[in-house]
Motif scaffolding. Sequence first.
Motif, PDB file in Angstrom:
ATOM      1  N   GLU A 150      24.451  -4.093  -0.850  1.00  0.00           N
ATOM      2  CA  GLU A 150      25.738  -4.827  -0.754  1.00  0.00           C
ATOM      3  C   GLU A 150      25.680  -6.301   0.038  1.00  0.00           C
ATOM      4  N   GLU A 151      24.658  -5.976   0.889  1.00  0.00           N
ATOM      5  CA  GLU A 151      24.408  -7.210   1.933  1.00  0.00           C
ATOM      6  C   GLU A 151      23.472  -8.288   1.120  1.00  0.00           C
ATOM      7  N   GLY A 152      23.014  -7.987   0.121  1.00  0.00           N
ATOM      8  CA  GLY A 152      21.979  -8.772  -0.652  1.00  0.00           C
ATOM      9  C   GLY A 152      20.727  -8.728  -0.396  1.00  0.00           C
ATOM     10  N   ASN A 153      20.228  -7.663   0.241  1.00  0.00           N
ATOM     11  CA  ASN A 153      18.887  -7.296   0.446  1.00  0.00           C
ATOM     12  C   ASN A 153      18.257  -6.567  -0.975  1.00  0.00           C
ATOM     13  N   LEU A 154      17.079  -6.814  -1.136  1.00  0.00           N
ATOM     14  CA  LEU A 154      16.291  -6.083  -2.398  1.00  0.00           C
ATOM     15  C   LEU A 154      16.220  -4.661  -1.987  1.00  0.00           C
ATOM     16  N   ILE A 155      16.561  -3.875  -2.937  1.00  0.00           N
ATOM     17  CA  ILE A 155      16.468  -2.376  -2.660  1.00  0.00           C
ATOM     18  C   ILE A 155      14.975  -1.747  -3.355  1.00  0.00           C
ATOM     19  N   ILE A 156      14.058  -1.507  -2.422  1.00  0.00           N
ATOM     20  CA  ILE A 156      12.960  -1.538  -2.530  1.00  0.00           C
ATOM     21  C   ILE A 156      12.436   0.209  -2.215  1.00  0.00           C
ATOM     22  N   ALA A 157      12.369   0.900  -3.229  1.00  0.00           N
ATOM     23  CA  ALA A 157      11.792   2.507  -3.128  1.00  0.00           C
ATOM     24  C   ALA A 157      10.560   2.534  -2.037  1.00  0.00           C
ATOM     25  N   ASP A 158      10.553   3.624  -1.439  1.00  0.00           N
ATOM     26  CA  ASP A 158       9.501   4.042  -0.740  1.00  0.00           C
ATOM     27  C   ASP A 158       8.073   3.945  -1.553  1.00  0.00           C
ATOM     28  N   ASP A 159       8.337   4.146  -2.609  1.00  0.00           N
ATOM     29  CA  ASP A 159       7.179   4.274  -3.571  1.00  0.00           C
ATOM     30  C   ASP A 159       6.941   3.118  -4.618  1.00  0.00           C
ATOM     31  N   GLN A 160       7.617   2.155  -4.090  1.00  0.00           N
ATOM     32  CA  GLN A 160       7.590   0.856  -5.098  1.00  0.00           C
ATOM     33  C   GLN A 160       6.497  -0.078  -4.238  1.00  0.00           C
ATOM     34  N   VAL A 161       6.040  -1.046  -5.010  1.00  0.00           N
ATOM     35  CA  VAL A 161       5.090  -1.989  -4.303  1.00  0.00           C
ATOM     36  C   VAL A 161       6.031  -3.378  -4.323  1.00  0.00           C
ATOM     37  N   PHE A 162       5.940  -3.982  -3.405  1.00  0.00           N
ATOM     38  CA  PHE A 162       6.547  -5.417  -3.564  1.00  0.00           C
ATOM     39  C   PHE A 162       6.166  -6.070  -2.192  1.00  0.00           C
TER      40      PHE A 162
ATOM     41  N   ILE B   2       1.283  -0.328   2.110  1.00  0.00           N
ATOM     42  CA  ILE B   2       0.647  -1.657   2.594  1.00  0.00           C
ATOM     43  C   ILE B   2       1.521  -2.666   2.548  1.00  0.00           C
ATOM     44  N   ALA B   3       2.313  -2.631   1.246  1.00  0.00           N
ATOM     45  CA  ALA B   3       3.348  -3.933   1.108  1.00  0.00           C
ATOM     46  C   ALA B   3       4.479  -3.871   1.961  1.00  0.00           C
ATOM     47  N   ASN B   4       4.997  -2.482   2.239  1.00  0.00           N
ATOM     48  CA  ASN B   4       6.017  -2.419   2.992  1.00  0.00           C
ATOM     49  C   ASN B   4       5.631  -2.867   4.548  1.00  0.00           C
ATOM     50  N   ALA B   5       4.488  -2.490   4.850  1.00  0.00           N
ATOM     51  CA  ALA B   5       3.920  -2.879   6.113  1.00  0.00           C
ATOM     52  C   ALA B   5       3.760  -4.496   6.387  1.00  0.00           C
ATOM     53  N   TRP B   6       3.368  -4.982   5.326  1.00  0.00           N
ATOM     54  CA  TRP B   6       3.080  -6.502   5.177  1.00  0.00           C
ATOM     55  C   TRP B   6       4.204  -7.341   5.205  1.00  0.00           C
ATOM     56  N   ARG B   7       5.269  -6.635   4.527  1.00  0.00           N
ATOM     57  CA  ARG B   7       6.770  -7.386   4.218  1.00  0.00           C
ATOM     58  C   ARG B   7       7.530  -7.201   5.473  1.00  0.00           C
ATOM     59  N   THR B   8       7.503  -6.153   6.192  1.00  0.00           N
ATOM     60  CA  THR B   8       8.478  -6.081   7.135  1.00  0.00           C
ATOM     61  C   THR B   8       7.992  -5.497   8.609  1.00  0.00           C
ATOM     62  N   GLY B   9       6.623  -5.173   8.695  1.00  0.00           N
ATOM     63  CA  GLY B   9       6.000  -4.866  10.023  1.00  0.00           C
ATOM     64  C   GLY B   9       5.619  -5.815  10.831  1.00  0.00           C
ATOM     65  N   PHE B  10       5.820  -7.290  10.683  1.00  0.00           N
ATOM     66  CA  PHE B  10       5.537  -8.098  11.448  1.00  0.00           C
ATOM     67  C   PHE B  10       6.474  -8.801  11.884  1.00  0.00           C
ATOM     68  N   ASP B  11       7.774  -8.257  11.585  1.00  0.00           N
ATOM     69  CA  ASP B  11       8.962  -8.922  12.186  1.00  0.00           C
ATOM     70  C   ASP B  11       9.375  -8.195  13.457  1.00  0.00           C
ATOM     71  N   PHE B  12       9.933  -9.272  14.371  1.00  0.00           N
ATOM     72  CA  PHE B  12      10.284  -8.687  15.818  1.00  0.00           C
ATOM     73  C   PHE B  12      11.111  -9.722  16.275  1.00  0.00           C
TER      74      PHE B  12
END
Length: 612
Positions: A155-167, A247-257
């Motif tokens: 509802e907020e416009g964020n992509l819904i990426i499941a834990d087992d998906q690669v994006f 790896i993709a989840n960490a790359w995509r969100t893990g460097f945000d702070f």
Amino acid sequence: MKIKKWAAPLAVVLGASLALSACSTPTPNETTPSGEETTTSTDNGSGEPKVVTVGWNQAMYSANDDTNHGNAAANAVINYLIKSEFFYYDGDLNVARDESVGTYEVVSEDPLKVQYTFADTAKWADGTPVDAADLLLSWAGVSGVFNDDVTERDEEGNLIIADDQVFFASPTAGGALVQEFPEISDDRKSITFTYTKVFGDWEINLDLGVAAHATAKIAGLGDDAAANKDAVVKAFQDNDRATLAQIANAWRTGFDFVASPSEDQALGNGPFKIVEYVESQYITLERNENYEGNRTPKIDRVVVRYSEDPQAQVQALQNGEIDMLAPQATADTLTQLQALQGVTVETGVDGTYEHIDMVQDNGGPFDPATYGGDAEKAQKVRQAFLLSIPREAIVEQLIKPLNPNATTRDSFVLLPDDPNYSTMVEQNGSADYAKTDIEKAKELLAEVGVDNVDVRFLYGKSNVRRANQFVLIQESAAQAGFNVIDGGDDNWGTMLDTATDQYDANLFGWQSTSTAVTEADSNYRTGASNNFYGYSNKTVDALFDDLQTELDPAKQLEIQIGVEKELFKDAFGITIFQFPAVNAWNSQITGVQPISISPTIFHGFWNWDIAE
């Protein structure tokens, strides 16, 4: 006071704001937010650290500016200090190679193959060597090769990426042209990429991004750097979807702070490293003791203080609390800076342009779905809105006081001082929006039977110049039948991609990070990283395909004109003005050389020093 002027060469892209009165020499012995003395109080012979404090308008929020949401100047300028790439731009916007990171060369022209070889001096700040695993991860992030088909949003416009998906991210124009798995040497000192076709911008196509071993650690794969690099390479080689999802989840969100990043999150391979970060206030960088590269700084510490208010920044410069700034200025800002003693002021044209885009897939006033799928009806509503934008008034009231020669910008891809600009404007269809036309806007709305249109409008709330623009836009559009709703928000940067359900139109700027002829590809191609709005035009996509391989400048222009004709016909959005550039610094700081594209005033920081 010294005043210098400069003009921007070819480039494109972001910024905007207001000021205060003052006229005194910067005060010595003032302190930074962390309680340390500023540069102006440093005795170069005393052994005290040399510190430069910079005023900037937006806080860093991600160390990975290759992600869809992390692609912002606020992140790029800090990453420029903490990371080193195979190339950078010199003061004339020529590509300069940094061989202390490594070398790269074309090893085959048909097919196009580019080999990168890492130098022994290339190391991450924790001492881990930079190697092929790191560039492999960067390529995977921007190529889209390993991405699952992810399109659903919450509802907020964020992509819904499941834990087992690669994006990882939407593919970049150049990244998507490397689909074949690269060749990696046994010692991982070199990596070779094969292109699907000739690509004119190959030299500036790939960068290092974030560290592979840090990404793996954030992903929970382990703590050992060497083992983590092995795990990353193996996961890509084996197309191990479970591990790649981590790896993709960490790359995509893990460097945000927003404050106090961990060592892994802030890990770079450049001259500086982040040592302190207080949310929305300041970030402190110190020399990276493991850096062995060619750009060794003369300064020991850089502090970046954040404020959207240029008036507050000018006051801070006057008080000696900061040493340099590049504000989104108003006429008052420039006047007050020029009145300061002991300050060098440099003005010109920035490689940034202000513009308005509209969301076309959020169920709002510019979405065909709102009108039962009637694309022509939605198009005319967009045209009417664009005709109600008071571009001339904005330039006259807010920009001409800074640049008396300023005019509206009438091209999506070319700077006003580009030699092909006039040809572009004559042919691209911008003449349809050359003047604000309230009556024509009313006629278009009446033609499609639409009135009292609500438009939620996003912009930087604390940015004074943009707030002033919003008022002018709101008043003008109201005359045509648009109720422009104030959606100003200081988190506008992250909202562009993640909150398209919360706004219908936006006001911000695009700032170039390169001189690539294909740079605009990421803004307008279907599904591209900077196309947040659901805009899709097959003709535009095909033209960008042609531009990627075209090396003839005359034919490149023909293609670019074709792209712009489609954008104006579709009423994608509207350009407003080219940014007037204002840079100012304490005259005791030497070696300052701003450029028109990102990182602007931070360019050449390794040359900064403090006069005796």
